[in-house]
Design an enzyme around this catalytic site. Structure first.
Site, mmCIF file in Angstrom:
data_model
loop_
_atom_site.group_PDB
_atom_site.id
_atom_site.type_symbol
_atom_site.label_atom_id
_atom_site.label_comp_id
_atom_site.label_asym_id
_atom_site.label_seq_id
_atom_site.Cartn_x
_atom_site.Cartn_y
_atom_site.Cartn_z
ATOM 1 N N HIS A 185 0.829 -1.214 0.000
ATOM 2 C CA HIS A 185 0.000 0.000 0.000
ATOM 3 C C HIS A 185 0.860 1.259 0.000
ATOM 4 O O HIS A 185 0.647 2.157 -0.807
ATOM 5 C CB HIS A 185 -0.930 -0.008 1.213
ATOM 6 C CG HIS A 185 -2.023 -1.022 1.097
ATOM 7 N ND1 HIS A 185 -1.851 -2.335 1.456
ATOM 8 C CD2 HIS A 185 -3.286 -0.916 0.640
ATOM 9 C CE1 HIS A 185 -2.975 -2.995 1.231
ATOM 10 N NE2 HIS A 185 -3.862 -2.162 0.734
ATOM 11 N N ILE A 186 1.820 1.329 0.927
ATOM 12 C CA ILE A 186 2.622 2.553 1.045
ATOM 13 C C ILE A 186 3.645 2.630 -0.087
ATOM 14 O O ILE A 186 3.768 3.649 -0.764
ATOM 15 C CB ILE A 186 3.316 2.629 2.428
ATOM 16 C CG1 ILE A 186 2.261 2.675 3.535
ATOM 17 C CG2 ILE A 186 4.234 3.842 2.505
ATOM 18 C CD1 ILE A 186 2.800 2.545 4.948
ATOM 19 N N ASP A 226 9.823 -6.619 -4.254
ATOM 20 C CA ASP A 226 8.821 -7.170 -3.336
ATOM 21 C C ASP A 226 8.970 -8.684 -3.371
ATOM 22 O O ASP A 226 9.307 -9.266 -4.411
ATOM 23 C CB ASP A 226 7.410 -6.765 -3.776
ATOM 24 C CG ASP A 226 6.401 -6.924 -2.640
ATOM 25 O OD1 ASP A 226 5.959 -5.892 -2.092
ATOM 26 O OD2 ASP A 226 6.060 -8.077 -2.297
ATOM 27 N N ALA A 238 9.324 2.132 7.997
ATOM 28 C CA ALA A 238 8.535 0.891 8.083
ATOM 29 C C ALA A 238 8.540 0.337 9.507
ATOM 30 O O ALA A 238 7.646 0.652 10.304
ATOM 31 C CB ALA A 238 9.059 -0.132 7.090
ATOM 32 N N ASP A 254 12.247 6.910 10.982
ATOM 33 C CA ASP A 254 11.030 7.229 11.747
ATOM 34 C C ASP A 254 10.712 6.159 12.788
ATOM 35 O O ASP A 254 9.909 6.381 13.680
ATOM 36 C CB ASP A 254 9.848 7.358 10.762
ATOM 37 C CG ASP A 254 8.572 7.842 11.427
ATOM 38 O OD1 ASP A 254 8.644 8.844 12.171
ATOM 39 O OD2 ASP A 254 7.505 7.235 11.195
ATOM 40 N N GLU A 309 11.409 1.911 21.130
ATOM 41 C CA GLU A 309 10.792 3.235 21.120
ATOM 42 C C GLU A 309 10.168 3.516 22.481
ATOM 43 O O GLU A 309 9.637 2.599 23.119
ATOM 44 C CB GLU A 309 9.710 3.307 20.035
ATOM 45 C CG GLU A 309 10.290 3.100 18.638
ATOM 46 C CD GLU A 309 9.237 3.160 17.527
ATOM 47 O OE1 GLU A 309 8.040 3.330 17.848
ATOM 48 O OE2 GLU A 309 9.625 3.047 16.355
ATOM 49 N N HIS A 335 8.372 8.178 15.095
ATOM 50 C CA HIS A 335 7.320 7.272 14.607
ATOM 51 C C HIS A 335 6.022 8.034 14.293
ATOM 52 O O HIS A 335 4.939 7.687 14.774
ATOM 53 C CB HIS A 335 7.048 6.156 15.630
ATOM 54 C CG HIS A 335 6.436 4.930 14.991
ATOM 55 N ND1 HIS A 335 6.665 3.661 15.424
ATOM 56 C CD2 HIS A 335 5.589 4.798 13.941
ATOM 57 C CE1 HIS A 335 5.996 2.797 14.687
ATOM 58 N NE2 HIS A 335 5.318 3.472 13.769
ATOM 59 N N GLY A 365 5.180 8.728 10.989
ATOM 60 C CA GLY A 365 4.882 8.564 9.551
ATOM 61 C C GLY A 365 3.392 8.610 9.261
ATOM 62 O O GLY A 365 2.945 9.243 8.302
ATOM 63 N N GLY A 366 2.624 7.937 10.096
ATOM 64 C CA GLY A 366 1.181 7.872 9.841
ATOM 65 C C GLY A 366 0.385 8.858 10.675
ATOM 66 O O GLY A 366 -0.846 8.816 10.672
HETATM 67 P P1 NAI Z 1 1.568 -3.746 2.954
HETATM 68 O O1 NAI Z 1 1.304 -5.049 3.604
HETATM 69 O O2 NAI Z 1 0.526 -3.147 2.119
HETATM 70 O O3 NAI Z 1 2.905 -3.860 2.071
HETATM 71 C C1 NAI Z 1 4.058 -4.510 2.499
HETATM 72 C C2 NAI Z 1 4.729 -5.114 1.274
HETATM 73 O O4 NAI Z 1 5.982 -5.657 1.663
HETATM 74 C C3 NAI Z 1 3.921 -6.228 0.651
HETATM 75 O O5 NAI Z 1 3.754 -5.982 -0.738
HETATM 76 C C4 NAI Z 1 4.758 -7.470 0.909
HETATM 77 O O6 NAI Z 1 4.639 -8.449 -0.114
HETATM 78 C C5 NAI Z 1 6.150 -6.883 0.960
HETATM 79 N N1 NAI Z 1 7.120 -7.706 1.666
HETATM 80 C C6 NAI Z 1 6.926 -8.464 2.774
HETATM 81 N N2 NAI Z 1 8.078 -9.081 3.120
HETATM 82 C C7 NAI Z 1 9.009 -8.701 2.219
HETATM 83 C C8 NAI Z 1 10.376 -9.019 2.040
HETATM 84 N N3 NAI Z 1 11.016 -9.829 2.879
HETATM 85 N N4 NAI Z 1 11.015 -8.454 0.985
HETATM 86 C C9 NAI Z 1 10.362 -7.647 0.126
HETATM 87 N N5 NAI Z 1 9.073 -7.331 0.231
HETATM 88 C C10 NAI Z 1 8.395 -7.834 1.283
HETATM 89 O O7 NAI Z 1 1.997 -2.772 4.137
HETATM 90 P P2 NAI Z 1 1.952 -1.187 4.127
HETATM 91 O O8 NAI Z 1 0.641 -0.716 4.625
HETATM 92 O O9 NAI Z 1 2.454 -0.691 2.832
HETATM 93 O O10 NAI Z 1 3.007 -0.866 5.297
HETATM 94 C C11 NAI Z 1 4.398 -1.072 5.099
HETATM 95 C C12 NAI Z 1 5.155 -0.827 6.393
HETATM 96 O O11 NAI Z 1 4.939 0.494 6.872
HETATM 97 C C13 NAI Z 1 4.764 -1.756 7.546
HETATM 98 O O12 NAI Z 1 5.936 -2.153 8.227
HETATM 99 C C14 NAI Z 1 4.004 -0.863 8.464
HETATM 100 O O13 NAI Z 1 4.106 -1.317 9.776
HETATM 101 C C15 NAI Z 1 4.742 0.443 8.266
HETATM 102 N N6 NAI Z 1 3.968 1.623 8.700
HETATM 103 C C16 NAI Z 1 4.638 2.611 9.360
HETATM 104 C C17 NAI Z 1 3.965 3.724 9.788
HETATM 105 C C18 NAI Z 1 4.704 4.828 10.473
HETATM 106 O O14 NAI Z 1 4.093 5.570 11.219
HETATM 107 N N7 NAI Z 1 5.977 5.003 10.212
HETATM 108 C C19 NAI Z 1 2.510 3.859 9.609
HETATM 109 C C20 NAI Z 1 1.921 2.805 8.812
HETATM 110 C C21 NAI Z 1 2.638 1.710 8.403
#
Ligand code: NAI
Length: 415
Positions: free
Chosen positions: A163-164, A183, A241, A266, A271, A294, A296-297
């Site tokens: 998603h991100i 990915d 992430a 971030d 933390e 932290h 980001g969101g």
């Molecule tokens: P998502 O689940 O939509 O996307 C994650 C992607 O990573 C997926 O396409 C998955 O196939 C891929 N992936 C998983 N393991 C992998 C690997 N070993 N190598 C390569 N690709 C891999 O998740 P989303 O929503 O995009 O979030 C991504 C990250 O951002 C998460 O860790 C989430 O916790 C973090 N996050 C951080 C925030 C912040 O405040 N900094 C707020 C929201 C999310």
């Protein structure tokens, strides 16, 4: 059962308790549905928490309130939990599931906020904004173009194209960047983005590497010393992430040596639990390194979107029994059934996932002569969930019979 027709539990008597100052837009939606809502600003624990939620039908929390198994078991009237945030770590999902209590969250309402922070950091790192700003705060006028770059034409390597990552891809291309991504699953490249054959290939071509992977066994230590060493000389690393994905000691060394030209971080392996607590980290004081707590969101827009999303999921469950988006029980969404203009009565039943339960429900229905107009059952792990629409005339009896079956955990009727 008495001969008189009972009615669906009055909505005004359904108590919804929202803790931790969830955004008011979700509260307004729940109130508009006629439920009785009580809001509280802070996170609670111990006796105070039980006092607040012990008799609630629906509880909404953000990330700080711990709904442990012990707390949940004492909430006898609890029907659903809403996590008005992305994660659900603060709730004992297994215990909630075993009580027939779905737990909803809002995992993607802050996607855009993280993507926008990332874009701002890509430009800020290329222009050494944090470093120049720090110098100027100290009175030093460092006017030069040295080591400053436009982002147009530069290569952004996105690790994790979910998603991100995919949002960042689209926004970065609109600024003229070339995007490569890696990915672990096959993903449709958006715009002109290219999939890299391997993480190593991505690292070797990217001017800036941005991580957007979840925390898993495979992503823990993903950017270790060896992989940081594979990045291009003068590249930047962004981690918005999860803190466990980067070896920060190795990153600090690479930044100090000048091999890595800067970083934005971030998320950290450890933390502080609360706002205002102290924070010590190896990246502090490093040149051209942006540190954020932290956030980001964390935007007002994301808070509002999360609140609306979580509230809508709770409302759909309370009104229709829909569990789409629940993280601990099977996801079921049955359209309303009408027979000759008469709306069926809906029975919601959580039960232990053992063979033969549905057969027992059907036996009960045929024994009572009740017609079933629609039904959707799904099972996952130990829990089965069935939504069943029955002829109004016999639905009450069927609901009582289903409730009496040994494997049933919780049965409720709506109409
Ligand atoms: P998502 O689940 O939509 O996307 C994650 C992607 O990573 C997926 O396409 C998955 O196939 C891929 N992936 C998983 N393991 C992998 C690997 N070993 N190598 C390569 N690709 C891999 O998740 P989303 O929503 O995009 O979030 C991504 C990250 O951002 C998460 O860790 C989430 O916790 C973090 N996050 C951080 C925030 C912040 O405040 N900094 C707020 C929201 C999310």
């Amino acid at each position: 059962m008495s001969g008189e027709q009972r009615t669906s539990f009055p909505k005004g008597k359904i108590e919804v308790v929202l803790l931790e100052g969830t955004h008011p837009s979700g509260t307004a939606l729940i109130e508009r549905e006629g439920f009785s809502v009580r809001t509280m600003s802070g996170a609670l624990e111990g006796g105070e928490l039980l006092e607040a939620v012990g008799r609630a039908h629906v509880v909404g929390v953000r990330s700080k309130t711990q709904l442990t198994g012990e707390v949940l078991r004492q909430c006898e009237r609890l029907l659903a939990v809403g996590c008005f945030c992305a994660g659900t770590n603060q709730v004992d999902l297994e215990v909630a599931g075993s009580m027939g209590v779905p737990v909803f969250n809002s995992p993607f309402s802050n996607t855009r906020s993280v993507a926008e922070l990332t874009i701002s950091e890509i430009i800020a790192l290329h222009r050494r904004v944090s470093h120049r700003s720090a110098l100027l705060h100290k009175g030093e006028w460092d006017k030069s173009a040295e080591r400053s770059h436009e982002v147009r034409g530069r290569v952004l390597g996105i690790v994790g194209y979910g998603h991100i990552g995919s949002q960042v891809s689209v926004l970065a291309e609109s600024m003229g960047m070339r995007v490569v991504f890696f990915d672990c699953e096959s993903k449709l490249p958006l715009g002109n983005a290219d999939a890299a054959g391997s993480l190593e290939e991505l690292l070797s071509v990217s001017d800036v590497v941005s991580l957007h992977v979840p925390e898993t066994e495979a992503t823990r230590g993903l950017m270790d010393r060896a992989r940081i060493g594979m990045m291009k000389e003068g590249a930047y690393l962004i981690n918005n992430a999860r803190g466990s994905a980067v070896d920060l000691e190795a990153l600090r060394e690479a930044v100090d040596s000048g091999r890595i030209a800067g970083a934005a971080v971030d998320v950290f392996p450890e933390e502080p639990a609360k706002r205002g607590e102290g924070f010590v980290n190896v990246m502090q004081g490093a040149e051209n390194v942006i540190l954020t707590p932290h956030v980001g969101g964390s935007t007002m827009e994301a808070q509002e979107a999360i609140s609306v999303d979580a509230a809508q999921k709770l409302i759909r469950f309370m009104n229709r029994g829909t569990t789409t988006g629940a993280v601990n029980v099977p996801n079921v969404d049955l359209p309303s059934q009408e027979v000759e203009g008469v709306r069926s009565h809906r029975i919601l039943n959580f039960h232990q996932n053992v063979p033969g339960v549905l057969g027992k429900f059907h036996e009960a229905a045929s024994g009572l002569g009740v017609n079933i107009n629609g039904q959707y059952l799904r099972t996952a792990g130990d829990i089965g969930y069935v939504v069943l629409d029955a002829d109004p005339s016999g639905a009450e009896g069927l609901k009582d019979a289903m409730e009496g079956i040994g494997e049933s955990i919780r049965t409720r009727m709506l109409w």
